[in-house]
Design a protein around this motif. Structure first.
Motif, PDB file in Angstrom:
ATOM      1  N   LYS A 253       0.829  -1.220   0.000  1.00 36.62           N
ATOM      2  CA  LYS A 253       0.000   0.000   0.000  1.00 36.62           C
ATOM      3  C   LYS A 253       0.858   1.261   0.000  1.00 36.62           C
TER       4      LYS A 253
ATOM      5  N   ASN B 206      -4.765  -2.588   1.359  1.00 33.57           N
ATOM      6  CA  ASN B 206      -5.916  -2.392   2.247  1.00 33.57           C
ATOM      7  C   ASN B 206      -7.009  -1.516   1.629  1.00 33.57           C
TER       8      ASN B 206
ATOM      9  N   ILE C 151      -6.375  -6.900   2.759  1.00 37.20           N
ATOM     10  CA  ILE C 151      -6.124  -7.005   4.204  1.00 37.20           C
ATOM     11  C   ILE C 151      -6.912  -5.989   5.022  1.00 37.20           C
TER      12      ILE C 151
ATOM     13  N   MET D  26       2.929  -7.482  12.074  1.00 38.17           N
ATOM     14  CA  MET D  26       3.307  -6.506  11.075  1.00 38.17           C
ATOM     15  C   MET D  26       4.783  -6.149  11.328  1.00 38.17           C
ATOM     16  N   SER D  27       5.272  -5.100  10.678  1.00 39.68           N
ATOM     17  CA  SER D  27       6.702  -4.776  10.809  1.00 39.68           C
ATOM     18  C   SER D  27       7.174  -4.744  12.262  1.00 39.68           C
TER      19      SER D  27
ATOM     20  N   ARG E 125       2.032  -9.807   7.831  1.00 40.78           N
ATOM     21  CA  ARG E 125       1.770  -8.720   6.871  1.00 40.78           C
ATOM     22  C   ARG E 125       2.785  -7.610   7.115  1.00 40.78           C
ATOM     23  N   VAL E 126       3.806  -7.554   6.265  1.00 39.27           N
ATOM     24  CA  VAL E 126       4.912  -6.625   6.513  1.00 39.27           C
ATOM     25  C   VAL E 126       4.993  -5.591   5.401  1.00 39.27           C
ATOM     26  N   GLY E 127       4.902  -4.320   5.782  1.00 36.69           N
ATOM     27  CA  GLY E 127       4.966  -3.228   4.816  1.00 36.69           C
ATOM     28  C   GLY E 127       6.247  -2.427   4.930  1.00 36.69           C
ATOM     29  N   SER E 128       6.269  -1.512   5.899  1.00 36.63           N
ATOM     30  CA  SER E 128       7.359  -0.527   5.965  1.00 36.63           C
ATOM     31  C   SER E 128       8.746  -1.135   6.099  1.00 36.63           C
TER      32      SER E 128
ATOM     33  N   ARG F 298       6.193   4.913   4.841  1.00 32.31           N
ATOM     34  CA  ARG F 298       5.133   5.464   3.998  1.00 32.31           C
ATOM     35  C   ARG F 298       5.032   6.961   4.234  1.00 32.31           C
TER      36      ARG F 298
ATOM     37  N   PRO G 183      -4.957   3.680   7.099  1.00 41.83           N
ATOM     38  CA  PRO G 183      -5.572   3.016   8.244  1.00 41.83           C
ATOM     39  C   PRO G 183      -5.460   1.499   8.166  1.00 41.83           C
TER      40      PRO G 183
HETATM   41  C1  LIG Z   1      -0.418  -1.335   6.614  1.00 42.98           C
HETATM   42  C2  LIG Z   1      -0.850  -2.639   7.168  1.00 42.98           C
HETATM   43  C3  LIG Z   1       0.092  -3.611   7.550  1.00 42.98           C
HETATM   44  C4  LIG Z   1       1.603  -3.411   7.447  1.00 42.98           C
HETATM   45  O1  LIG Z   1       2.068  -2.482   8.362  1.00 42.98           O
HETATM   46  P1  LIG Z   1       3.644  -2.152   8.522  1.00 42.98           P
HETATM   47  O2  LIG Z   1       3.741  -1.579   9.868  1.00 42.98           O
HETATM   48  O3  LIG Z   1       3.972  -1.205   7.431  1.00 42.98           O
HETATM   49  O4  LIG Z   1       4.383  -3.425   8.374  1.00 42.98           O
HETATM   50  C5  LIG Z   1      -0.377  -4.826   8.038  1.00 42.98           C
HETATM   51  N1  LIG Z   1      -1.699  -5.068   8.135  1.00 42.98           N
HETATM   52  C6  LIG Z   1      -2.636  -4.170   7.781  1.00 42.98           C
HETATM   53  C7  LIG Z   1      -4.065  -4.520   7.929  1.00 42.98           C
HETATM   54  C8  LIG Z   1      -2.245  -2.934   7.280  1.00 42.98           C
HETATM   55  O5  LIG Z   1      -3.184  -2.033   6.930  1.00 42.98           O
END
Ligand SMILES: *Cc1c(COP(=O)(O)O)cnc(C)c1O
Length: 236
Positions: free
Chosen positions: A35, A56, A82, A206-207, A222-225, A231, A236
């Motif tokens: 995202k 998301n 997600i 998550m991260s 679920r890993v983003g940053s 970001r 949200p």
């Molecule tokens: C953004 C998001 C994540 C990832 O978050 P990070 O802190 O960037 O790893 C995981 N789950 C959901 C539902 C999200 O919206």
């Protein structure tokens, strides 16, 4: 940030957390949360072997998955929805996603059932449970889960594979360990009603907290940053 290094680092932390809890690392799927990041970054990570990507927001998921298909039509990556899904958006993602992580109402299940029936398909889903107790979070309440699982059985095209949660933000991931434990215990208590009780799926971590989540049984993190970088706006 060097994406190759980020990925290597996350994968080694996943391996360490799996080993610590005596779990095969193959039990854990890294869902890269793309995202706010461009499709080029998805291409980059898919070239490094990642197959699972999470979004998301519906519009962003539709646009990015369409762009990806134009760039690499033959590559069968999996898209995960997600975030909270509005009923009028179900039709937009139904045929694109491999797993919906955030089923949080019977009304939504009903809509998925109807649309999936029309298309002659089934949708694998996870039920989102609010174990953090924060009002701001979507998800059904823990005490409602048992009844929810009973009701959901009527929707034959909604294939419940497990549970998902979003833990509270915490400085120290140990603070949210009890939330992950609670999700696993809830899963154990209702897994007889999952489509594959032998393989209950737990989407948690998550991260900031995925290692603790893996130690407590996460099968999808679920890993983003930590992969893509910070970001520029908060989603949200
Ligand atoms: C953004 C998001 C994540 C990832 O978050 P990070 O802190 O960037 O790893 C995981 N789950 C959901 C539902 C999200 O919206």
């Amino acid at each position: 940030m060097d994406k190759k290094l980020n990925l290597a680092h996350i994968q080694s932390r996943i391996s360490t957390a799996a080993a610590k809890s005596n779990r095969p690392v193959t039990d854990i799927t890294l869902v890269a949360v793309s995202k706010t990041f461009p499709v080029e970054d998805v291409v980059t990570f898919s070239n490094m072997g990642l197959m699972d990507f999470g979004e998301n927001k519906v519009q962003e998921l539709v646009e990015k998955s369409t762009s990806f298909r134009h760039v690499l039509p033959e590559r069968p990556i999996r898209w995960h929805a997600i975030g909270h899904l509005q009923r009028n958006k179900v039709k937009d993602v139904l045929e694109t996603i491999s797993l919906f992580h955030a089923l949080d109402s019977i009304r939504l299940a009903n809509t998925i059932q109807d649309k999936a029936e029309e298309k002659g398909i089934e949708l694998p889903v996870l039920v989102q449970v609010n174990v953090s107790g924060e009002d701001s979070k979507f998800g059904i309440q823990p005490h409602e889960l048992d009844a929810f699982m009973d009701q959901i059985q009527a929707f034959r095209r909604v294939r419940v594979r497990g549970l998902m949660t979003l833990a509270s933000p915490a400085e120290n991931p140990e603070e949210v360990r009890p939330q992950f434990i609670q999700l696993r215990e809830l899963s154990d208590s209702v897994k007889d009603r999952f489509v594959d009780p032998a393989n209950p799926q737990l989407s948690m971590g998550m991260s900031s907290d995925f290692e603790v989540a893996i130690e407590e049984g996460a099968t999808l993190v679920r890993v983003g940053s930590s992969l893509f970088g910070g970001r520029t706006y908060l989603s949200p």
